[in-house]
Design a protein around this motif. Sequence first.
Motif, PDB file in Angstrom:
ATOM      1  N   PHE A  31       0.931  -1.254   0.236  1.00  0.00           N
ATOM      2  CA  PHE A  31      -0.169   0.179  -0.071  1.00  0.00           C
ATOM      3  C   PHE A  31       0.890   1.314   0.096  1.00  0.00           C
ATOM      4  O   PHE A  31       1.819   1.404   0.781  1.00  0.00           O
ATOM      5  CB  PHE A  31      -1.036  -0.012   1.287  1.00  0.00           C
ATOM      6  CG  PHE A  31      -1.954  -0.880   1.253  1.00  0.00           C
ATOM      7  CD1 PHE A  31      -3.225  -0.882   0.951  1.00  0.00           C
ATOM      8  CD2 PHE A  31      -1.390  -2.240   1.903  1.00  0.00           C
ATOM      9  CE1 PHE A  31      -4.108  -1.973   0.875  1.00  0.00           C
ATOM     10  CE2 PHE A  31      -2.337  -3.545   2.055  1.00  0.00           C
ATOM     11  CZ  PHE A  31      -3.490  -3.124   1.521  1.00  0.00           C
ATOM     12  N   GLY A  32       0.421   2.381  -0.850  1.00  0.00           N
ATOM     13  CA  GLY A  32       1.347   3.543  -0.693  1.00  0.00           C
ATOM     14  C   GLY A  32       0.993   4.182  -2.093  1.00  0.00           C
ATOM     15  O   GLY A  32       0.551   3.590  -3.025  1.00  0.00           O
ATOM     16  N   GLU A 107      -5.104  -2.127  -2.518  1.00  0.00           N
ATOM     17  CA  GLU A 107      -6.636  -1.661  -2.094  1.00  0.00           C
ATOM     18  C   GLU A 107      -7.446  -1.816  -3.021  1.00  0.00           C
ATOM     19  O   GLU A 107      -8.729  -1.927  -2.639  1.00  0.00           O
ATOM     20  CB  GLU A 107      -6.290  -0.339  -1.559  1.00  0.00           C
ATOM     21  CG  GLU A 107      -5.825   0.742  -2.631  1.00  0.00           C
ATOM     22  CD  GLU A 107      -4.336   0.799  -2.555  1.00  0.00           C
ATOM     23  OE1 GLU A 107      -3.905   1.803  -3.100  1.00  0.00           O
ATOM     24  OE2 GLU A 107      -3.603   0.002  -2.282  1.00  0.00           O
ATOM     25  N   ARG A 119       0.956  -7.254   5.102  1.00  0.00           N
ATOM     26  CA  ARG A 119       0.675  -6.046   4.641  1.00  0.00           C
ATOM     27  C   ARG A 119       1.806  -5.007   4.775  1.00  0.00           C
ATOM     28  O   ARG A 119       2.478  -4.981   5.826  1.00  0.00           O
ATOM     29  CB  ARG A 119      -0.511  -5.348   5.484  1.00  0.00           C
ATOM     30  CG  ARG A 119      -0.980  -3.914   5.284  1.00  0.00           C
ATOM     31  CD  ARG A 119      -2.044  -3.210   6.107  1.00  0.00           C
ATOM     32  NE  ARG A 119      -2.277  -1.963   5.616  1.00  0.00           N
ATOM     33  CZ  ARG A 119      -3.451  -1.653   4.978  1.00  0.00           C
ATOM     34  NH1 ARG A 119      -4.367  -2.588   4.694  1.00  0.00           N
ATOM     35  NH2 ARG A 119      -3.309  -0.212   4.962  1.00  0.00           N
ATOM     36  N   ASP A 121       2.982  -1.178   4.260  1.00  0.00           N
ATOM     37  CA  ASP A 121       2.768   0.338   3.971  1.00  0.00           C
ATOM     38  C   ASP A 121       3.635   1.138   3.993  1.00  0.00           C
ATOM     39  O   ASP A 121       4.743   1.023   4.795  1.00  0.00           O
ATOM     40  CB  ASP A 121       1.551   0.766   5.120  1.00  0.00           C
ATOM     41  CG  ASP A 121       0.175   0.191   5.268  1.00  0.00           C
ATOM     42  OD1 ASP A 121      -0.581   0.318   4.436  1.00  0.00           O
ATOM     43  OD2 ASP A 121       0.240  -0.591   6.297  1.00  0.00           O
ATOM     44  N   ARG A 123       5.071   5.080   2.824  1.00  0.00           N
ATOM     45  CA  ARG A 123       4.516   6.457   2.854  1.00  0.00           C
ATOM     46  C   ARG A 123       5.685   7.358   2.879  1.00  0.00           C
ATOM     47  O   ARG A 123       6.723   7.076   3.736  1.00  0.00           O
ATOM     48  CB  ARG A 123       3.333   6.677   4.013  1.00  0.00           C
ATOM     49  CG  ARG A 123       3.606   6.604   5.314  1.00  0.00           C
ATOM     50  CD  ARG A 123       2.484   6.731   6.147  1.00  0.00           C
ATOM     51  NE  ARG A 123       2.699   6.838   7.437  1.00  0.00           N
ATOM     52  CZ  ARG A 123       2.949   5.615   8.217  1.00  0.00           C
ATOM     53  NH1 ARG A 123       2.842   4.580   7.455  1.00  0.00           N
ATOM     54  NH2 ARG A 123       3.247   5.731   9.340  1.00  0.00           N
TER      55      ARG A 123
END
Length: 141
Positions: A31-32, A107, A119, A121, A123
């Motif tokens: 995710f990002g 997502e 998961r 992540d 950022r």
Amino acid sequence: MNWISHSVSETEAIGREVAQKLHSGDVVACFGDLGAGKTAFTRGLAAGLGCMGRVTSPTFTIVNEYEGTIPLFHFDMYRLSGEDDLFDIGWEDYLSRGGVCVVEWSERIAGALPADTIRVDIRRSGENEDWRYIEIGGLEE
């Protein structure tokens, strides 16, 4: 597990380190935002799994396959409209092939991910554009 990366090479090194904890059949959901470092992290995973060849984002091909000690199946779900599109690309077949599946833009297909998905992540730091916060959940330490 949490890291701060100060460069692309550090993000790749974190990926190599994480690869040492992965097993055949694992799914890694990244995710990002665009440009956050998902592909750099995946390059590190590939190197850590002994995969040879240039690792690039599969934005237009949807999935790239890399042979290594454990095969790596690198998905980019950016162009998919939803989970229903997964059946057209053989998602279930990839899950059963004994490799590691890494999914960028996960997502978009979150409901189709296995319950034990790892998961990741990634950022950007607000203070320095080159820094990344990388948080990994669901990985055995």
